[in-house]
Design a protein around this motif. Structure first.
Motif, PDB file in Angstrom:
ATOM      1  N   PHE A  91       0.808  -1.216   0.000  1.00  0.00           N
ATOM      2  CA  PHE A  91       0.000   0.000   0.000  1.00  0.00           C
ATOM      3  C   PHE A  91       0.844   1.269   0.000  1.00  0.00           C
ATOM      4  CE2 PHE A  91      -2.560  -3.309   1.947  1.00  0.00           C
ATOM      5  CZ  PHE A  91      -3.705  -3.228   1.179  1.00  0.00           C
ATOM      6  N   GLN A  92       0.141   2.339  -0.332  1.00  0.00           N
ATOM      7  CA  GLN A  92       0.777   3.649  -0.404  1.00  0.00           C
ATOM      8  C   GLN A  92       1.303   4.108   0.948  1.00  0.00           C
ATOM      9  OE1 GLN A  92      -1.747   6.488  -2.260  1.00  0.00           O
ATOM     10  NE2 GLN A  92      -0.618   8.255  -1.522  1.00  0.00           N
ATOM     11  N   ASP A  93       0.465   3.976   1.982  1.00  0.00           N
ATOM     12  CA  ASP A  93       0.846   4.522   3.279  1.00  0.00           C
ATOM     13  C   ASP A  93       1.328   3.397   4.197  1.00  0.00           C
ATOM     14  OD1 ASP A  93       1.194   5.777   5.648  1.00  0.00           O
ATOM     15  OD2 ASP A  93      -0.729   6.824   5.627  1.00  0.00           O
ATOM     16  N   PRO A  94       2.645   3.335   4.461  1.00  0.00           N
ATOM     17  CA  PRO A  94       3.183   2.211   5.228  1.00  0.00           C
ATOM     18  C   PRO A  94       2.711   2.186   6.680  1.00  0.00           C
ATOM     19  CG  PRO A  94       4.892   3.871   4.893  1.00  0.00           C
ATOM     20  CD  PRO A  94       3.701   4.296   4.088  1.00  0.00           C
ATOM     21  N   THR A  95       2.186   3.307   7.181  1.00  0.00           N
ATOM     22  CA  THR A  95       1.697   3.277   8.569  1.00  0.00           C
ATOM     23  C   THR A  95       0.447   2.404   8.693  1.00  0.00           C
ATOM     24  OG1 THR A  95       0.590   5.378   8.143  1.00  0.00           O
ATOM     25  CG2 THR A  95       2.659   5.478   9.335  1.00  0.00           C
ATOM     26  N   ASP A  96      -0.268   2.222   7.552  1.00  0.00           N
ATOM     27  CA  ASP A  96      -1.443   1.349   7.567  1.00  0.00           C
ATOM     28  C   ASP A  96      -1.062  -0.129   7.645  1.00  0.00           C
ATOM     29  OD1 ASP A  96      -2.970   3.581   7.299  1.00  0.00           O
ATOM     30  OD2 ASP A  96      -3.338   3.331   5.145  1.00  0.00           O
ATOM     31  N   ALA A  97       0.187  -0.438   7.309  1.00  0.00           N
ATOM     32  CA  ALA A  97       0.592  -1.843   7.191  1.00  0.00           C
ATOM     33  C   ALA A  97       0.921  -2.477   8.542  1.00  0.00           C
ATOM     34  CB  ALA A  97       1.792  -1.964   6.247  1.00  0.00           C
ATOM     35  N   PHE A  98       1.125  -1.642   9.560  1.00  0.00           N
ATOM     36  CA  PHE A  98       1.529  -2.182  10.862  1.00  0.00           C
ATOM     37  C   PHE A  98       0.575  -1.757  11.970  1.00  0.00           C
ATOM     38  CE2 PHE A  98       5.282  -2.345   8.287  1.00  0.00           C
ATOM     39  CZ  PHE A  98       5.814  -3.576   8.629  1.00  0.00           C
ATOM     40  N   ASN A  99       0.317  -2.689  12.861  1.00  0.00           N
ATOM     41  CA  ASN A  99      -0.499  -2.394  14.035  1.00  0.00           C
ATOM     42  C   ASN A  99       0.280  -1.425  14.943  1.00  0.00           C
ATOM     43  OD1 ASN A  99      -1.774  -2.447  16.540  1.00  0.00           O
ATOM     44  ND2 ASN A  99      -2.437  -4.568  16.273  1.00  0.00           N
ATOM     45  N   PRO A 100      -0.301  -0.229  15.192  1.00  0.00           N
ATOM     46  CA  PRO A 100       0.435   0.784  15.960  1.00  0.00           C
ATOM     47  C   PRO A 100       0.742   0.355  17.394  1.00  0.00           C
ATOM     48  CG  PRO A 100      -1.845   1.452  15.611  1.00  0.00           C
ATOM     49  CD  PRO A 100      -1.618   0.234  14.762  1.00  0.00           C
ATOM     50  N   LYS A 103       5.056  -3.791  18.774  1.00  0.00           N
ATOM     51  CA  LYS A 103       6.432  -3.576  18.339  1.00  0.00           C
ATOM     52  C   LYS A 103       6.665  -4.387  17.061  1.00  0.00           C
ATOM     53  CE  LYS A 103       8.471  -2.414  22.760  1.00  0.00           C
ATOM     54  NZ  LYS A 103       9.288  -2.864  23.892  1.00  0.00           N
ATOM     55  N   ILE A 104       7.608  -3.906  16.262  1.00  0.00           N
ATOM     56  CA  ILE A 104       7.845  -4.510  14.944  1.00  0.00           C
ATOM     57  C   ILE A 104       8.136  -6.009  15.047  1.00  0.00           C
ATOM     58  CG2 ILE A 104       9.376  -4.490  12.928  1.00  0.00           C
ATOM     59  CD1 ILE A 104       7.435  -2.057  13.107  1.00  0.00           C
ATOM     60  N   ASP A 105       8.916  -6.426  16.048  1.00  0.00           N
ATOM     61  CA  ASP A 105       9.248  -7.865  16.117  1.00  0.00           C
ATOM     62  C   ASP A 105       7.993  -8.728  16.253  1.00  0.00           C
ATOM     63  OD1 ASP A 105       8.770  -7.116  18.739  1.00  0.00           O
ATOM     64  OD2 ASP A 105      10.643  -7.938  19.542  1.00  0.00           O
ATOM     65  N   ARG A 106       6.997  -8.219  16.968  1.00  0.00           N
ATOM     66  CA  ARG A 106       5.766  -9.016  17.100  1.00  0.00           C
ATOM     67  C   ARG A 106       5.031  -9.142  15.777  1.00  0.00           C
ATOM     68  NH1 ARG A 106       1.689  -7.609  21.616  1.00  0.00           N
ATOM     69  NH2 ARG A 106       0.459  -9.170  20.505  1.00  0.00           N
ATOM     70  N   SER A 107       4.969  -8.042  15.024  1.00  0.00           N
ATOM     71  CA  SER A 107       4.314  -8.083  13.708  1.00  0.00           C
ATOM     72  C   SER A 107       5.023  -9.079  12.785  1.00  0.00           C
ATOM     73  CB  SER A 107       4.314  -6.710  13.053  1.00  0.00           C
ATOM     74  OG  SER A 107       3.444  -5.848  13.738  1.00  0.00           O
ATOM     75  N   ILE A 108       6.365  -9.064  12.840  1.00  0.00           N
ATOM     76  CA  ILE A 108       7.145  -9.966  11.974  1.00  0.00           C
ATOM     77  C   ILE A 108       6.962 -11.420  12.411  1.00  0.00           C
ATOM     78  CG2 ILE A 108       9.493 -10.570  11.207  1.00  0.00           C
ATOM     79  CD1 ILE A 108       8.615  -7.844  10.165  1.00  0.00           C
ATOM     80  N   PHE A 109       7.064 -11.652  13.728  1.00  0.00           N
ATOM     81  CA  PHE A 109       6.959 -13.023  14.227  1.00  0.00           C
ATOM     82  C   PHE A 109       5.579 -13.623  13.967  1.00  0.00           C
ATOM     83  CE2 PHE A 109      10.623 -14.419  17.025  1.00  0.00           C
ATOM     84  CZ  PHE A 109      11.526 -13.593  16.387  1.00  0.00           C
TER      85      PHE A 109
END
Ligand code: ADP
Ligand code: MG
Length: 229
Positions: A91-100, A103-109
């Protein structure tokens, strides 16, 4: 391997008492492994709609999309799951791609867990992915809001790459980024494409970006696609 878009038409709001609004008609083009098809056109012509249909996230009013010679809209069960993994959308807006809140490691795991990578292998997979997208391990302990748009867009791409896609629909992938980081992200996209022969549908209203990235191009205008080369 290719993804063939055949005679797609899309109307919104068609029903018993309404003809609906036609967005585009009889749009055809083909995405090839390792190549980029650049789709340009003014705002509101249906570029994003076409991208979502190509990724199987929305149905056309008419026409079809063929992946490995099979219609993607007839897929069910395991085949459908496999297709969903092989064709990704960025998507255009990368802030939409991750749960605010994560933490990034949880999203990746979570992604690694979803695709059944055994727990002991997850840190290594993550490290290799970070190397590919050119970020240090420090980003793992951050929340999305603590990262820049460029870092987040790299991570959005990294997370998609974990799924080993054959095709990625890139919908205005750098429009939300500062001009200074746009070129970096575009170069990264090119590197990644060369390494894994991923096919791209690159959507942009910016002709310079389309020309820099694409092997072939199409202009969507007045409801029709004109394939330029
Ligand atoms: P683009 O990405 O080229 O700017 P879009 O695909 O977002 O264009 O939208 C094309 C047209 O379709 C616009 O007029 C938009 O308002 C309309 N549209 C998009 N999605 C929907 C929807 N879910 N329902 C009704 N109309 C829609
Ligand atoms: Mg759009």
């Amino acid at each position: 391997m290719s993804l063939k878009i055949k005679n797609l038409s899309k109307k919104y709001g068609a029903g018993l008492f309404s003809e609906g609004t036609e967005i585009f008609r009889e749009v055809s083009f083909t995405l090839e492994a390792g190549k980029t098809f650049g789709l340009m056109g003014p705002s509101g012509v249906g570029k994003s709609t076409l991208g979502r249909i190509t990724a199987g996230l929305e149905k056309p009013t008419d026409g079809d999309v063929f992946y490995k010679e099979t219609s993607i809209f007839g897929l069910a069960g395991a085949e459908r799951t496999a297709f969903r993994r092989k064709v990704q959308l960025m998507f255009q807006d990368p802030t939409d791609a991750f749960n605010p809140r994560k933490k990034i490691d949880r999203s990746i795991f979570e992604i690694l867990k979803l695709i059944k990578i055994p727990e002991p292998e997850r840190p290594d997979k993550t490290r290799t992915m970070l190397e590919t997208i050119g970020l240090s391990e420090e980003v793992l302990s951050r929340f999305p809001a603590q990262l820049s748009g460029g870092q987040l867009q790299r991570l959005a791409l990294g997370r998609i790459l974990l799924l080993e896609p054959a095709f990625i629909v890139l919908d205005e992938p750098t429009s939300a980024l500062d001009v200074s980081v746009q070129a970096q992200v575009l170069h990264l996209l090119k590197q990644v494409q060369e390494k894994w022969r991923i096919g791209y549908l690159l959507i942009s209203h910016d002709e310079a970006i389309i020309n820099f990235m694409s092997d072939s191009r199409g202009l969507l205008e007045n409801g029709k696609l004109r394939v330029l080369d």
